[in-house]
Design a protein around this motif. Structure first.
Motif, PDB file in Angstrom:
ATOM      1  N   GLY A  38      -5.346  -1.615  -5.661  1.00  0.00           N
ATOM      2  CA  GLY A  38      -5.087  -2.708  -4.735  1.00  0.00           C
ATOM      3  C   GLY A  38      -5.241  -4.073  -5.387  1.00  0.00           C
ATOM      4  N   TYR A  39      -5.809  -4.096  -6.608  1.00  0.00           N
ATOM      5  CA  TYR A  39      -5.969  -5.390  -7.287  1.00  0.00           C
ATOM      6  C   TYR A  39      -4.713  -5.739  -8.063  1.00  0.00           C
ATOM      7  N   VAL A  40      -4.255  -6.978  -7.838  1.00  0.00           N
ATOM      8  CA  VAL A  40      -3.008  -7.395  -8.471  1.00  0.00           C
ATOM      9  C   VAL A  40      -3.125  -7.360  -9.985  1.00  0.00           C
ATOM     10  N   TYR A  69      -2.541  -4.025 -11.337  1.00  0.00           N
ATOM     11  CA  TYR A  69      -1.114  -3.691 -11.291  1.00  0.00           C
ATOM     12  C   TYR A  69      -0.376  -4.381 -12.435  1.00  0.00           C
ATOM     13  N   GLU A 100      -0.843 -10.079   2.620  1.00  0.00           N
ATOM     14  CA  GLU A 100      -1.273  -9.546   1.328  1.00  0.00           C
ATOM     15  C   GLU A 100      -0.084  -8.916   0.607  1.00  0.00           C
ATOM     16  N   LYS A 110       1.211 -10.111  -3.005  1.00  0.00           N
ATOM     17  CA  LYS A 110       1.227  -9.191  -4.145  1.00  0.00           C
ATOM     18  C   LYS A 110       2.639  -9.052  -4.705  1.00  0.00           C
ATOM     19  N   VAL A 144       3.531 -12.263  -6.624  1.00  0.00           N
ATOM     20  CA  VAL A 144       2.873 -12.462  -7.921  1.00  0.00           C
ATOM     21  C   VAL A 144       3.426 -11.476  -8.955  1.00  0.00           C
ATOM     22  N   LEU A 145       3.478 -10.220  -8.557  1.00  0.00           N
ATOM     23  CA  LEU A 145       3.961  -9.222  -9.511  1.00  0.00           C
ATOM     24  C   LEU A 145       5.449  -9.413  -9.791  1.00  0.00           C
ATOM     25  N   MET A 174       3.768  -0.099  -9.265  1.00  0.00           N
ATOM     26  CA  MET A 174       2.437  -0.213  -8.663  1.00  0.00           C
ATOM     27  C   MET A 174       2.445  -1.026  -7.358  1.00  0.00           C
ATOM     28  N   TRP A 175       3.336  -1.982  -7.284  1.00  0.00           N
ATOM     29  CA  TRP A 175       3.364  -2.809  -6.078  1.00  0.00           C
ATOM     30  C   TRP A 175       3.854  -2.058  -4.861  1.00  0.00           C
ATOM     31  N   ASP A 209       1.518  -0.540  -1.875  1.00  0.00           N
ATOM     32  CA  ASP A 209       0.787  -1.592  -1.160  1.00  0.00           C
ATOM     33  C   ASP A 209       1.722  -2.428  -0.314  1.00  0.00           C
ATOM     34  N   ARG A 250       3.151   4.531   3.012  1.00  0.00           N
ATOM     35  CA  ARG A 250       2.765   4.679   1.596  1.00  0.00           C
ATOM     36  C   ARG A 250       3.424   5.912   1.004  1.00  0.00           C
TER      37      ARG A 250
END
Lengths: 673, 476
Positions: A648-650, A653, B152, B156, B159-160, B221-222, B225, B292
C-alpha cells in the motif's frame, strides 16, 4: 409350435415374469406377482420338456440356433443374441426350468409371510432368465452375459434379507470371490478371441485341431494357447462352481432364503462351471494341461469339502459342503474326459440336491427357523413326508444301488459312472488315479455326513422343546416370522408337492436316463454336443472292470452308514463329546480348514494393507502431496508472498517499478548481446 | 493537403474535443443539467463511432496522426466502452449524491486521448495522447472526493503514473537521440539495418512506460489499490478501454517502427506476459475484495494479450485485438454487475457480500457467473475464444512454451473464478439486496448476453475486422 418360437418362449418367459413382478410388484400385489412368475415358469418348464422330447425324439433338428438380435459388432468381434439348442442345452433347459418352477412353487409356502415376496419372485425369475441365457449361449459373449447375470441374481438373493448384516456380508463375499473367477474367465475369452479371431462356438470348435499347437511366448516361457485359454476359463468355472480355493463363498451363501440355496447354490448356477467345461469339451480335449488341472482341482474339492461336511452342525451348511463335494466329482469327471458322466451327475444331482435343500427348508420351517441340527432330533414322526423324501434324497446322494442288477437310486448310476471312468482313465492319465482315490474316499464321507444329517435331524432324542434357547442364528432365516407353538409341524402342501416331484426325479432320473447319458445310446443322445474323443473309450470300458472297483463305492458307503449309525444312534452323544473335546482334527474340520481365516489374513487384510499403503503413502502423500495439494499449497504461499509485497506504500510500488525497469534492461542487455 | 482533408483525417478527435469544450461551457452555465451533459456526452461518443466508420484513411500532420483500420477498429471499441462508462457512472454518482457534470466530460477527454493514442505515429503525439488520457484517469480515480480511499487511489495512481511517464520519456529521448527523429517512419528507417544498442535501450524504457498503463507485471503494483479505491463504474472503465488503447499503441510502435527488431522486443514482452499471468493468478488466490480480485484478473488478462502481441505479425496482432475486445466486454459487464449490487446503499464488494446471491438476484448472479467463467476461459464463453486466438498465434510463432505457461496460470486462476461461482451459488445468502438500478443491470445483462451466445455470431464479423486492423497496424 415351431421349435424357434418354443425355445424363445422358454428363455423369455422368466424374464417377462421378472419384469412384471419386479417393476409392478407393488401395483399388482404379492399374490398376482407370485402367480405370474410361477405360471410363466411352469409354461417354460412344460415347453422345455417338449423341446427335450422333440430334440431327442428326432422330430426337431438335433441342433439349431435362433439368432435374435445383434449384440456387439466391432471389427472381427461379432456377437449376437441367440439361442443355441443342442443335446447339452436341451438337458440344461429341462434341469433349470424344472427345478426353478418347483422352487417357485415351494416359495409360495416358504416365503408366505415375507413382506417382500414380489421382489423375491422377481429375482428368482430374473435368475432363471440369466441361467437360460447362459445355457443357450452360442458364443462366449452371451455366455459371459448369462454368467454375470446369474452372479448378479445370486448376489441379490443371498442379500435378500438386507437388514441382516451377515446376509449382506455373504452377498458381498459371493460377489467378490466370483470376481476373481470372472477375471480369469474374461481373460480366457480374450485368449480365445486372440487365438481364433472369433468367439462363436460354431466358428471356434472346428478350428481347434488346426490351432492346437499355437503358442504364446512370454519371456523365455512358452504357453500353449489352448492350455492357457482353458485354464483361464476354468478359473472362471472354479469361482462360479465353488471349487477348491474359490469355494469360500458357497457356505456363506446359505444366508439367503432356503429356496434360493436349492435353486441357485445347489441345482443350477453352481453347475454352470461344469456345464461350461463340457460345452467347451472340444477345446479341453486339445488342452491336456488344463484337463489335468481340472481333474486335480475337482478331486481335491470332492474330498476336501466332504471332510468339512463331517463336522458342520448347520443343516444347510452340511448340504452346501455336500454340493461343493459333488461338484468336485463332476469336475474331475470332465477333467478325465468323461463329459457325459459329468453331465449325467449334474442332471441327477440337480434333482436330489434340490430335494435335500428343499427338505431341509421344510425341516427348518417345521422347527420354526432353527437350523442347528444339535437342537433337532426325532422329527421323523412329526414331519413324516419330509422325512421320507429326505431319506430318498440321502439314498440318492449316497448312490445306493445293486451293482449286479444295475438297479439303484439316481446317484448310484451317475456317481459310479464317474468313479469307474476315473479308474479306467488311470491307465492313461496320471491324475486320474488320484481322482479315483479321492472319489472313493469322498463317497464314504458323503455317506457318513448324509446319514449323520438324517440321524441328527430325524432320529435320536428330541432336543427341541426342552429348552427355549434355540440358537438365534435361527432368525437368521426369517425376519418377519412370528413365533407360534413350538411343536414341529409338517409343511403346507405347496412345499410338500415340489418335494414329492423332486423325489421322483431323485429316485428314477438315474435309471431312466442311464442308457442315454452314459450307456450305449449316448452317441445318438449327445450327437456332436460333447467331444467323444476320450469319453468314448472311457465309457465303453466302465462295464468291464475288476469286481473290487465296482464294489468299492458301495462298500465305503456302507462303512459310512454304519459309522454314522454308531456315532449318532447306537452311541448317541459320543459325537457331541468328541466335539466338546475340541481336538485338533475336529477343530480343523469344524473351522473349514481355516480357509476363511487364511484368506482374511492374506487377501482381505493384505489387500487392505496394500490399499492403505497406496492410499496413504502413494496417493495422499506422494501424488496429492506433490501433485494437487502440494501445488495448491505452493500457489497459495506464493500468492501470500505476492500479496505481502502489496503494502500500500507508494514508495514500495515505485521501488518495484524501478526494479522492474532495471531487471528488464539488464535482461535486454543480456539477451540482445 | 487541404485543411478540410486534414480535419477529415482527425474527425473523431475534433468531434470529441469540440464536444467536450461545448459541454464544459454548458456545464459551467447550467451546473444542474448533469443528465443533459451526460446524454450529450454519450451521443457524441456514439457519433464518434459513426465517424470512425466512414472517415477516409490516410496520414495527417506530417505523419504524426494516422487514420487506418487499426485505429478505427480500436477506437470504435474504446468509444463504445466510454459511452458505457458514462451510462453506468452518471446514475451511480447521482445515487450517491456525487453527481457532477465533469464526469462525462472527463470521460470524453479520456476517450479523446485514447483515440489519439490509437492514431499516434510519432513519439510526440504518442506522449501527448498518453498524458491527456492519463490525467483524465487520475482525476476520475479520485472522483469521489469525500471518500478517502478514492482520493488515495487517485493520488497513488498519479504519483506512480508520473514515475512511469518519466521512465517513458527517458526512453523516448533515448530513441530520439539514437534514431535521429521522432516519427515512427523515421525510427523504422534507422532500425531497418540493425538496431543500435541505444535505440533498444530506449525501447525497453518505452515499453516499461506503456506496461504501466496496461498494468503488466512488474508495473502492476498500482492496480489493486487503485481498483479497490476508485468508484466502481470508473474501475470498469479503467480496466477496459485505456488498456486497449495502450495495447494498440504498443502494437503500432513495436511493429511499425521496431518491426525489424521483433526478435528483441518479443523477449521483453514474453517475460512481462508470463510474469503478469503468474502474478495475476497467484496473487488473486488470497483476495477477498472482488474489485481487487478483478484487478489481478485484469493483470493476468494483459499477460495473455501480451503473448498475442509477442507472437508478432498480423496473426499475433489480430489475436491481441480480438482478445482485448472480448476482454473489454467481459470486464465492463462484470463491473456493471458490481455497480448494480448494493445492500442498503453500500456496494457489494467482497466474496462474503455476494454469498448466496443466486437466491436473491438470480439474473445478476447468472451474469456474474458468465463473466467469471469467461474469465476462466471455459467454453463456450467469449474468454475461451480470445485465449484461443492468442494461443494459436503464439504456437504458430514458436512461442508454445509461453502459451503453456499461460495455460498453467489460467489453471491456477480457475480457483478464484470458481470460488466466486461457488460462493454465489452454494453459500447461504445474508441480508436483503437492494433492487438493482435498471441501467447497470441492463448493461450487465447485455454484456453477459454478448459473452454467450452472441459472441459466436459476433466473431464472424470481429474476425475479419480485427484481421484488417492488424494488417493495417503491422504494415504501417
Amino acid at each position: 409350435m415351431s421349435p424357434q418360437l418354443a425355445v424363445t418362449l422358454i428363455v423369455f418367459a422368466p424374464l417377462a415374469g421378472a419384469l412384471v413382478a419386479g417393476l409392478f410388484g407393488r401395483l399388482i400385489g404379492h399374490r398376482v406377482a407370485q402367480i405370474v412368475t410361477t405360471g410363466l415358469l411352469f409354461v417354460a418348464c412344460a415347453l422345455a420338456w417338449v423341446t427335450f422330447r422333440q430334440v431327442f425324439g428326432g422330430a426337431w433338428p438335433h441342433a439349431f440356433t435362433v439368432t435374435l438380435a445383434p449384440f456387439i459388432h466391432v471389427g472381427r468381434f461379432v456377437s449376437d443374441w441367440s439361442i443355441r439348442i443342442d443335446s447339452l442345452s436341451a438337458v440344461m433347459l429341462v434341469v433349470v426350468t424344472s427345478v426353478s418352477a418347483l422352487v417357485h412353487l415351494y416359495s409360495w409356502g416358504y416365503m408366505r409371510t415375507d413382506p417382500h415376496r414380489a421382489r423375491f419372485f422377481a429375482y428368482l425369475s430374473l435368475f432363471t432368465f440369466a441361467m437360460l441365457a447362459l445355457v443357450t449361449a452360442a458364443d462366449f459373449m452371451q455366455l459371459f452375459f448369462g454368467w454375470e447375470g446369474v452372479g448378479l441374481a445370486s448376489y441379490l438373493l443371498i442379500g435378500f434379507w438386507y437388514e441382516k448384516p451377515t446376509a449382506n456380508a455373504a452377498a458381498i463375499k459371493a460377489f467378490v470371490v466370483n470376481r476373481v473367477g470372472d477375471a480369469g474367465f474374461a481373460l480366457g475369452i480374450m485368449t480365445v478371441f486372440w487365438a481364433f479371431g472369433s468367439i462363436r462356438f460354431a466358428d471356434v470348435f472346428p478350428l481347434v485341431a488346426s490351432h492346437a499347437d499355437l503358442a504364446w511366448r512370454f519371456g523365455s516361457a512358452q504357453f500353449r494357447l489352448m492350455d492357457l485359454a482353458c485354464v483361464l476359463l476354468f478359473i472362471g468355472a472354479m469361482g462360479k462352481s465353488a471349487q477348491f480355493l474359490l469355494h469360500t463363498w458357497l457356505p456363506d451363501a446359505m444366508e439367503g432364503p432356503t429356496p434360493v440355496s436349492a435353486l441357485i447354490h445347489a441345482a443350477t448356477m453352481v453347475t454352470a462351471g461344469v456345464y461350461m467345461v463340457c460345452l467347451l469339451s472340444p477345446m479341453f480335449e486339445a488342452a491336456p494341461v488344463a484337463k489335468g488341472v481340472v481333474t486335480v482341482v475337482g478331486a481335491i474339492t470332492c474330498l476336501f469339502a466332504a471332510t468339512i461336511g463331517l463336522a458342520q452342525n448347520d443343516i444347510k451348511r452340511v448340504i452346501a459342503y455336500s454340493t461343493c463335494s459333488q461338484l468336485g466329482y463332476m469336475f474331475f469327471a470332465a477333467g478325465i474326459g468323461a463329459y457325459p458322466a459329468a453331465m449325467f451327475h449334474l442332471f441327477t444331482h440337480a434333482f436330489f440336491k434340490a430335494l435335500l435343500f428343499l427338505g431341509a427348508g421344510s425341516v427348518i420351517e417345521a422347527m420354526h427357523h432353527e437350523q442347528d441340527m444339535r437342537h433337532m432330533g426325532a422329527l421323523w414322526n412329526k414331519t413324516p413326508i419330509t422325512y421320507v423324501v429326505m431319506l430318498l434324497g440321502t439314498l440318492a446322494i449316497t448312490g445306493v444301488g445293486i451293482p449286479g442288477l444295475d438297479l439303484g437310486f439316481a446317484g448310484f448310476y451317475s456317481k459310479d459312472a464317474i468313479i469307474n471312468a476315473a479308474y479306467v482313465a488311470s491307465a492313461t492319465q496320471g491324475t486320474a488315479m488320484f481322482a479315483f482315490i479321492c472319489g472313493v474316499v469322498a463317497a464314504g464321507l458323503t455317506s457318513f455326513y448324509s446319514w449323520r444329517l438324517i440321524f441328527m435331524t430325524f432320529h435320536g432324542h428330541a432336543k427341541w422343546g426342552a429348552h427355549e434357547a434355540h440358537g438365534h442364528d435361527a432368525h437368521a432365516d426369517h425376519g418377519a416370522h412370528g413365533h407360534g407353538a413350538h411343536t414341529p409341524h409338517e409343511s403346507p402342501w405347496v412345499m410338500i408337492l415340489p418335494l414329492i416331484l423332486l423325489s421322483v426325479g431323485a429316485v428314477f432320473a438315474g435309471g431312466v436316463f442311464d442308457e442315454s447319458f452314459v450307456g450305449g445310446d449316448r452317441a445318438g443322445f449327445w450327437g456332436s454336443a460333447l467331444s467323444a474323443t476320450t469319453s468314448g473309450t472311457l465309457l465303453d470300458q466302465i462295464h468291464h472292470l475288476p469286481q473290487w472297483v465296482v464294489l468299492a463305492p458301495l462298500a465305503v458307503t456302507a462303512v459310512g452308514f454304519f459309522a454314522a449309525w454308531y456315532y449318532y444312534i447306537a452311541r448317541e452323544g459320543l459325537a457331541a463329546r468328541i466335539a466338546a473335546r475340541r481336538g485338533l482334527l475336529w477343530a480343523f474340520l469344524y473351522n473349514k480348514w481355516y480357509f476363511d481365516e487364511l484368506y482374511d489374513a492374506v487377501f482381505v487384510r493384505g489387500a487392505k494393507a496394500l490399499g492403505d499403503l497406496f492410499w496413504k503413502g502413494g496417493d495422499k502423500k506422494l501424488i496429492d502431496g506433490l501433485g494437487p495439494d502440494g501445488v495448491s499449497e505452493v500457489s497459495y504461499a506464493v500468492g501470500r508472498g505476492v500479496s505481502r509485497v502489496q503494502t500500500g506504500y507508494v514508495y514500495h510500488y515505485a521501488f518495484v517499478m524501478l526494479l522492474g525497469v532495471a531487471g528488464l534492461v539488464s535482461y535486454a542487455l543480456w539477451a540482445f548481446r | 493537403m487541404t485543411p478540410v482533408h486534414l480535419a477529415a483525417l482527425a474527425a473523431p478527435q475534433l468531434l470529441l474535443a469540440g464536444a467536450s469544450l461545448v459541454l464544459l461551457v454548458v456545464g459551467a452555465f447550467r451546473p444542474k443539467a448533469i443528465r443533459l451533459v451526460a446524454g450529450l456526452g454519450v451521443l457524441s461518443l456514439l457519433a464518434a463511432v459513426g465517424v470512425v466508420a466512414i472517415e477516409p484513411l490516410g496520414r495527417a500532420f506530417g505523419g504524426d496522426l494516422v487514420a487506418d483500420q487499426g485505429a478505427a477498429f480500436a477506437e470504435a471499441v474504446i468509444y463504445l466502452a466510454s459511452a458505457a462508462a458514462i451510462l453506468l457512472g452518471q446514475p451511480w454518482f447521482a445515487r450517491r449524491g456525487q453527481a457532477r457534470f465533469e464526469f462525462p466530460i472527463l470521460i470524453l477527454i479520456a476517450a479523446l486521448g485514447m483515440g489519439m493514442m490509437c492514431r499516434a505515429a510519432d513519439l510526440i503525439s504518442l506522449f501527448v495522447a498518453i498524458e491527456l488520457q492519463s490525467l483524465s484517469l487520475y482525476i476520475l480515480a479520485a472522483f469521489e472526493k469525500s471518500d478517502g480511499k478514492s482520493a488515495e487511489a487517485g493520488l497513488k495512481y498519479f504519483v506512480l503514473g508520473a514515475l512511469s511517464t518519466g521512465i517513458m520519456l527517458y526512453g523516448v529521448s533515448l530513441i530520439y537521440g539514437f534514431a535521429g527523429g521522432t516519427s515512427f517512419a523515421r525510427i523504422a528507417a534507422a532500425v531497418a539495418h540493425g538496431a543500435s544498442g541505444g535505440v533498444l535501450f530506449g525501447l525497453v524504457f518505452l515499453i516499461c512506460g506503456l506496461a504501466f498503463k496496461v498494468s503488466a507485471a512488474p508495473f502492476h503494483m498500482w492496480t489493486p489499490d487503485v481498483y479497490e479505491g476508485a468508484p466502481t463504474p470508473v474501475v470498469g472503465f479503467f480496466a477496459g478501454a485505456p488498456k486497449l488503447a495502450a495495447m494498440v499503441l504498443l502494437a503500432r510502435v513495436l511493429t511499425e517502427s521496431f518491426g525489424p527488431a521483433l526478435a528483441q522486443w518479443r523477449q521483453i514482452l514474453v517475460v512481462m506476459a508470463i510474469l503478469s499471468v503468474a502474478v495475476g493468478a497467484l496473487a488473486g488466490l488470497r483476495q477477498s475484495n472482488l474489485k481487487r480480485l478483478w484487478a489481478y484478473s485484469s493483470i493476468a488478462s494483459i499477460g495473455y494479450a501480451l503473448i498475442g502481441l509477442a507472437a508478432g505479425g498480423p496473426e499475433g496482432v489480430q489475436a491481441m485485438l480480438v482478445y482485448m475486445t472480448l476482454y473489454v466486454v467481459d470486464v465492463t459487464g462484470f463491473f456493471a454487475c458490481l455497480a448494480a449490487l448494493a445492500r442498503e446503499g453500500r456496494p457489494l464488494e467482497s466474496f462474503a457480500d455476494v454469498s448466496g446471491l443466486v437466491r436473491q438476484r438470480p439474473g445478476l448472479a447468472v451474469a456474474m457467473t458468465v463473466f467469471a467463467l469467461s474469465g476462466l476461459g471455459l467454453p463456450p464463453f467469449s474468454g475461451l475464444w480470445g485465449k484461443f486466438y492468442v494461443f494459436k498465434a503464439a504456437i504458430s510463432a514458436g512461442l508454445a512454451p509461453a502459451a503453456v505457461a499461460a495455460l498453467i496460470g489460467s489453471v491456477v486462476a480457475a480457483y478464484y473464478y470458481l470460488r466466486l461461482v461457488k460462493v454465489m451459488w452454494l453459500d447461504a445468502p445474508e441480508g436483503q439486496i437492494d433492487a438493482p438500478p435498471a441501467e447497470a443491470a441492463g448493461l450487465a445483462y447485455a454484456a453477459a448476453f454478448f459473452v454467450f451466445p452472441v459472441v459466436l455470431i459476433a466473431l464472424m464479423a470481429l474476425d475479419p475486422a480485427a484481421r484488417a486492423a492488424a494488417l493495417a497496424l503491422v504494415q504501417g
